[in-house]
Design a protein around this motif. Structure first.
Motif, short mmCIF file in Angstrom:
data_model
loop_
_atom_site.label_atom_id
_atom_site.label_comp_id
_atom_site.label_asym_id
_atom_site.label_seq_id
_atom_site.Cartn_x
_atom_site.Cartn_y
_atom_site.Cartn_z
N TYR A 1 -26.29 22.79 34.65
CA TYR A 1 -27.33 22.39 35.60
C TYR A 1 -26.90 22.78 37.01
O TYR A 1 -25.73 22.62 37.39
CB TYR A 1 -27.54 20.87 35.57
N ALA A 2 -27.86 23.28 37.78
CA ALA A 2 -27.62 23.62 39.18
C ALA A 2 -28.89 23.32 39.96
O ALA A 2 -29.93 22.97 39.39
CB ALA A 2 -27.22 25.09 39.32
N VAL A 3 -28.82 23.45 41.28
CA VAL A 3 -29.97 23.19 42.14
C VAL A 3 -30.24 24.43 42.99
O VAL A 3 -29.37 24.87 43.76
CB VAL A 3 -29.73 21.97 43.05
N VAL A 4 -31.41 25.01 42.83
CA VAL A 4 -31.81 26.17 43.63
C VAL A 4 -32.29 25.67 44.98
O VAL A 4 -33.19 24.82 45.06
CB VAL A 4 -32.91 26.98 42.93
N VAL A 5 -31.70 26.19 46.05
CA VAL A 5 -32.05 25.74 47.41
C VAL A 5 -32.58 26.88 48.28
O VAL A 5 -32.92 26.64 49.44
CB VAL A 5 -30.85 25.07 48.10
N GLY A 6 -32.66 28.10 47.75
CA GLY A 6 -33.16 29.18 48.59
C GLY A 6 -33.20 30.51 47.87
O GLY A 6 -32.74 30.66 46.73
N TYR A 7 -33.75 31.50 48.57
CA TYR A 7 -33.79 32.86 48.05
C TYR A 7 -33.84 33.83 49.21
O TYR A 7 -34.21 33.48 50.35
CB TYR A 7 -35.01 33.06 47.13
N ASP A 8 -33.47 35.07 48.94
CA ASP A 8 -33.47 36.15 49.94
C ASP A 8 -34.11 37.36 49.27
O ASP A 8 -33.52 37.96 48.36
CB ASP A 8 -32.04 36.45 50.37
N ARG A 9 -35.31 37.72 49.69
CA ARG A 9 -36.02 38.82 49.05
C ARG A 9 -35.32 40.16 49.26
O ARG A 9 -35.24 40.98 48.35
CB ARG A 9 -37.46 38.89 49.56
N ALA A 10 -34.84 40.40 50.47
CA ALA A 10 -34.21 41.69 50.77
C ALA A 10 -32.97 41.91 49.91
O ALA A 10 -32.72 43.01 49.41
CB ALA A 10 -33.85 41.77 52.25
N LEU B 1 -27.75 28.59 45.38
CA LEU B 1 -27.70 27.38 44.56
C LEU B 1 -26.59 26.44 45.03
O LEU B 1 -25.57 26.88 45.57
CB LEU B 1 -27.44 27.73 43.09
N ARG B 2 -26.81 25.14 44.82
CA ARG B 2 -25.73 24.16 44.79
C ARG B 2 -25.30 24.13 43.33
O ARG B 2 -26.08 23.77 42.45
CB ARG B 2 -26.22 22.78 45.22
N SER B 3 -24.05 24.51 43.07
CA SER B 3 -23.66 24.70 41.67
C SER B 3 -22.20 24.36 41.46
O SER B 3 -21.32 24.84 42.20
CB SER B 3 -23.92 26.16 41.26
N GLY B 4 -21.94 23.54 40.45
CA GLY B 4 -20.55 23.24 40.10
C GLY B 4 -19.80 22.59 41.24
O GLY B 4 -20.19 21.55 41.76
N ARG B 5 -18.72 23.23 41.64
CA ARG B 5 -17.90 22.72 42.73
C ARG B 5 -18.09 23.52 44.02
O ARG B 5 -17.31 23.38 44.96
CB ARG B 5 -16.42 22.73 42.33
#
Length: 326
Positions: A141-150, A156-160
């Motif tokens: 499980y992780a949390v997506v917090v953003g993206y960059d199209r270019a 993600l907030r992920s793991g440690r």
């Protein structure tokens, strides 16, 4: 998909297989349309809770709960959602813990557009990934917090790690291998950016089933501001009112549902039941008879309607008692 856990180690040769599999996707086309708007989004204010061993589920859920304004300790979330024998957490535990706080856990439609829509609405998205292979899963499980199209990347907030940047194709590979399961946490007065009415009402109904009636009532009311003639929404709102002992209010919602669809057998049944509880057995009898008359022969609720009619009839000593009575 039942067993979800984190940080399962992959031994030497298998680790190389996983890496080789991931590299095969490097030359594919971008996942994110570089011409789309906005070009880049990152929700910097999303908190971070580094996971303990096998506890990516509690860590990810604590992250989105805190972002939604629920100041619950990570350890408390872990105690209620982490399953030591499985070394992980199931989606059911994460959904139930969210409802425990009076919030609506909304599983997203399984497509990238829905995920992007929620990020654009400033909502972090909790996702399930398979960091291994289809035949050798490594759930995370992780949390997506953003993206960059270019750059064709997700953050993600992920793991440690507080800020993990992963390529679009690699993210989609791991997400697809987990059936693209994702959820957002909503306050009762919020609607998701990726709103699908039936999907949302199912989430609110589960909140109602968990006994969070005030939150469910608020969620139904918010939904009905957008879809005031949705029969299922009116029915759900009426059911909450009935459970709260607000029988006249419940009757109003059932009546509104029947005005939209006179053949809505669930609304007709529940209106008859509410009338019975209001000590109006003759009106209840008339309502259930009308509902039965309009119900199709293959209506899945037909047996329930007949049972309600029998319950009402048992309260009336003689049919003649209802002649001329409301």
């Amino acid at each position: 998909m039942e067993q979800n856990w984190c940080n399962i180690r992959v031994s030497g040769l298998l680790a190389l297989v996983v890496v080789a599999f991931g590299l095969q996707g490097c030359a594919t086309s971008p996942v994110l349309d570089p011409a789309g708007e906005p070009r880049q989004v990152e929700l910097d204010d999303v908190p971070f809770f580094p996971q303990e061993d096998y506890q990516c589920g509690p860590a990810a859920l604590t992250t989105v709960l805190h972002h939604a304004g629920i100041d619950v300790p990570y350890r408390d979330v872990a105690d209620r959602t982490y399953l030591p024998k499985r070394r992980g957490s199931l989606q059911l535990e994460l959904l139930a813990e969210t409802r425990r706080h009076g919030l609506v856990p909304y599983p997203l439609p399984p497509d990238l557009q829905s995920l992007i829509a929620e990020i654009n609405a400033a909502r972090p998205v909790l996702v399930l990934q398979n960091l291994g292979l289809g035949w050798l899963p490594k759930w995370h499980y992780a949390v997506v917090v953003g993206y960059d199209r270019a750059a064709d990347q997700f953050t993600l907030r992920s793991g440690r790690e507080r800020r993990v940047r992963t390529g679009g194709n690699e993210f989609m590979r791991t997400w697809r291998l987990a059936d693209q399961w994702a959820m957002v946490v909503l306050g009762p007065s919020e609607l998701p950016a990726s709103l699908e009415p039936r999907r949302y009402l199912k989430a609110v109904s589960a909140l109602e089933g968990a006994g969070r009636l005030d939150s469910a009532a608020t969620a139904y009311d918010r939904f009905l501001t957008r879809y005031p003639e949705d029969v299922n929404g009116l029915l759900g709102r009426g059911n909450v009112a009935l459970q709260q002992g607000r029988r006249r209010q419940a009757m109003d919602f059932y009546t509104r549902a029947l005005a939209v669809n006179p053949a809505a057998s669930a609304a007709g049944n529940n209106l008859a039941y509410a009338l019975l509880k209001m000590d109006q057995p003759c009106a209840a009898r008339a309502q259930i008879q009308q509902t039965l008359a309009l119900a199709a022969s293959d209506d899945p609720l037909r047996e329930e309607l007949i049972a309600t009619a029998r319950e009402i009839d048992a309260t009336i000593p003689s049919p003649s008692d209802c002649h001329g009575n409301p």
